[in-house]
Design a protein around this motif. Structure first.
Motif, PDB file in Angstrom:
ATOM      1  N   TYR A   4       1.049  -1.238  -0.116  1.00  0.00           N
ATOM      2  CA  TYR A   4       0.143  -0.194  -0.048  1.00  0.00           C
ATOM      3  C   TYR A   4       0.694   1.151  -0.021  1.00  0.00           C
ATOM      4  O   TYR A   4       0.331   2.151  -0.609  1.00  0.00           O
ATOM      5  N   SER A   5       1.882   1.137   1.131  1.00  0.00           N
ATOM      6  CA  SER A   5       2.722   2.130   1.125  1.00  0.00           C
ATOM      7  C   SER A   5       3.422   2.814  -0.246  1.00  0.00           C
ATOM      8  O   SER A   5       3.396   4.126  -0.580  1.00  0.00           O
ATOM      9  N   ARG A   8       1.151   4.372  -2.457  1.00  0.00           N
ATOM     10  CA  ARG A   8       0.513   5.544  -2.301  1.00  0.00           C
ATOM     11  C   ARG A   8       1.374   6.689  -2.730  1.00  0.00           C
ATOM     12  O   ARG A   8       1.102   7.470  -3.468  1.00  0.00           O
ATOM     13  N   SER A   9       2.814   6.197  -2.760  1.00  0.00           N
ATOM     14  CA  SER A   9       3.872   7.245  -3.084  1.00  0.00           C
ATOM     15  C   SER A   9       3.405   7.301  -4.881  1.00  0.00           C
ATOM     16  O   SER A   9       3.460   8.105  -5.222  1.00  0.00           O
ATOM     17  N   MET A  12       0.643   9.317  -5.556  1.00  0.00           N
ATOM     18  CA  MET A  12       1.193  11.043  -5.223  1.00  0.00           C
ATOM     19  C   MET A  12       1.997  11.565  -6.116  1.00  0.00           C
ATOM     20  O   MET A  12       1.997  13.103  -6.577  1.00  0.00           O
ATOM     21  N   GLU A  31      -9.957  12.095   0.944  1.00  0.00           N
ATOM     22  CA  GLU A  31      -8.973  10.857   0.885  1.00  0.00           C
ATOM     23  C   GLU A  31      -9.256  10.607   2.570  1.00  0.00           C
ATOM     24  O   GLU A  31      -9.642   9.717   2.969  1.00  0.00           O
ATOM     25  N   GLN A  46      -7.279   1.244   2.947  1.00  0.00           N
ATOM     26  CA  GLN A  46      -6.287   1.518   1.773  1.00  0.00           C
ATOM     27  C   GLN A  46      -7.205   1.232   0.689  1.00  0.00           C
ATOM     28  O   GLN A  46      -6.921   2.227  -0.157  1.00  0.00           O
ATOM     29  N   SER A  49      -8.817   4.788   0.487  1.00  0.00           N
ATOM     30  CA  SER A  49      -7.833   5.491  -0.197  1.00  0.00           C
ATOM     31  C   SER A  49      -7.901   5.721  -0.826  1.00  0.00           C
ATOM     32  O   SER A  49      -7.303   6.727  -1.358  1.00  0.00           O
ATOM     33  N   VAL A  50      -7.022   5.120  -1.290  1.00  0.00           N
ATOM     34  CA  VAL A  50      -6.658   4.818  -2.548  1.00  0.00           C
ATOM     35  C   VAL A  50      -7.758   5.208  -4.196  1.00  0.00           C
ATOM     36  O   VAL A  50      -7.528   6.034  -5.095  1.00  0.00           O
ATOM     37  N   LEU A  53      -8.061   8.590  -3.480  1.00  0.00           N
ATOM     38  CA  LEU A  53      -6.322   9.188  -4.918  1.00  0.00           C
ATOM     39  C   LEU A  53      -7.085   9.654  -5.972  1.00  0.00           C
ATOM     40  O   LEU A  53      -6.593  10.189  -6.699  1.00  0.00           O
TER      41      LEU A  53
END
Ligand code: DGI
Ligand code: FE
Ligand code: FE
Length: 208
Positions: A4-5, A8-9, A12, A31, A46, A49-50, A53
């Motif tokens: 996930y992280s 996410r980066s 972004m 988000e 998660q 969040s995705v 975004l």
């Protein structure tokens, strides 16, 4: 969701390139709201969040490019006159683009992106969360009825969705803009959930 992280980066970085500052701020507001709603309604945070975004990632893509993506998918086949609804294109094109560029995403995430502007009948919980988070995120210009939409959405998700749909349709009528079939179907499906005492607001809180 795996990695996930890292995902996410990666997202972004894309958003910093493709969105204006105001839109990026809105996206981060969606988000945080979507994560709060996911926690409230027992959905994977998660995934929320995705989906949040990515929901407006195609907002500034040239229309012809958006239509190319849309015509590859089910919306393009079902609604050949989709080019008559310029404000809806970014949701449908983003879904097609994300399905190709992020093949690890679930169908729920892709559908939440696809239906975030219009809604539809029989939405899944993540779809309803992204649809309503888009409308009630903290960055939206304050006006009297927004607080009610926020409270309703956190108290009862279907009631929040219904109220937002009703306000959107009332706004479209006032502006002489055509209501899309999916929005109308969504309203027919959820309208019985609208609490009788609700006030309907005609301001368009969605213009950024
Ligand atoms: O992308 P955002 O600005 O964050 O918000 P959004 O994706 O919900 O788009 C909002 C715009 O879409 C707003 O100007 C109203 C318009 N809209 C929503 N449903 C319909 C619609 N426009 C038409 N013509 N028909 C609809 O059913
Ligand atoms: Fe949008
Ligand atoms: Fe949005």
């Amino acid at each position: 969701m795996k990695e996930y992280s890292e995902l996410r980066s990666e997202i972004m970085e894309r958003l910093h390139n493709d969105l204006k500052d105001k839109r990026l701020l809105h996206t981060l507001g969606v988000e945080s709201t979507a994560i709060a709603l996911a926690r409230r309604y027992g959905v994977d945070e998660q995934e929320a969040s995705v989906a949040a975004l990515l929901h407006d990632c195609a907002k500034y893509m040239p229309v012809e490019e958006q239509l190319k993506w849309i015509r590859q998918g089910e919306i393009g086949t079902r609604f050949p006159d989709i080019d008559q609804y310029p404000k809806l294109l970014h949701a449908f094109s983003a879904a097609e683009l994300c399905a190709v560029e992020y093949p690890q995403l679930s169908d729920q995430v892709i559908d939440a992106i696809r239906y975030h502007t219009t809604g539809r009948s029989h939405m899944g919980t993540l779809e309803k969360i992204i649809f309503s988070a888009d409308y009630i995120e903290p960055g939206r210009v304050q006006f009297s009825g927004l607080q009610e939409a926020r409270e309703r959405t956190f108290a009862d998700l279907d009631a929040g969705v219904a109220l937002i749909l009703k306000q959107t349709i009332a706004y479209l009528e006032q502006q002489d803009q055509p209501c899309f079939a999916l929005t109308q179907e969504a309203y027919e499906f959820y309208k019985d959930q609208i609490p009788e005492e609700s006030t309907i607001i005609l301001e368009n809180v969605l213009e950024l």
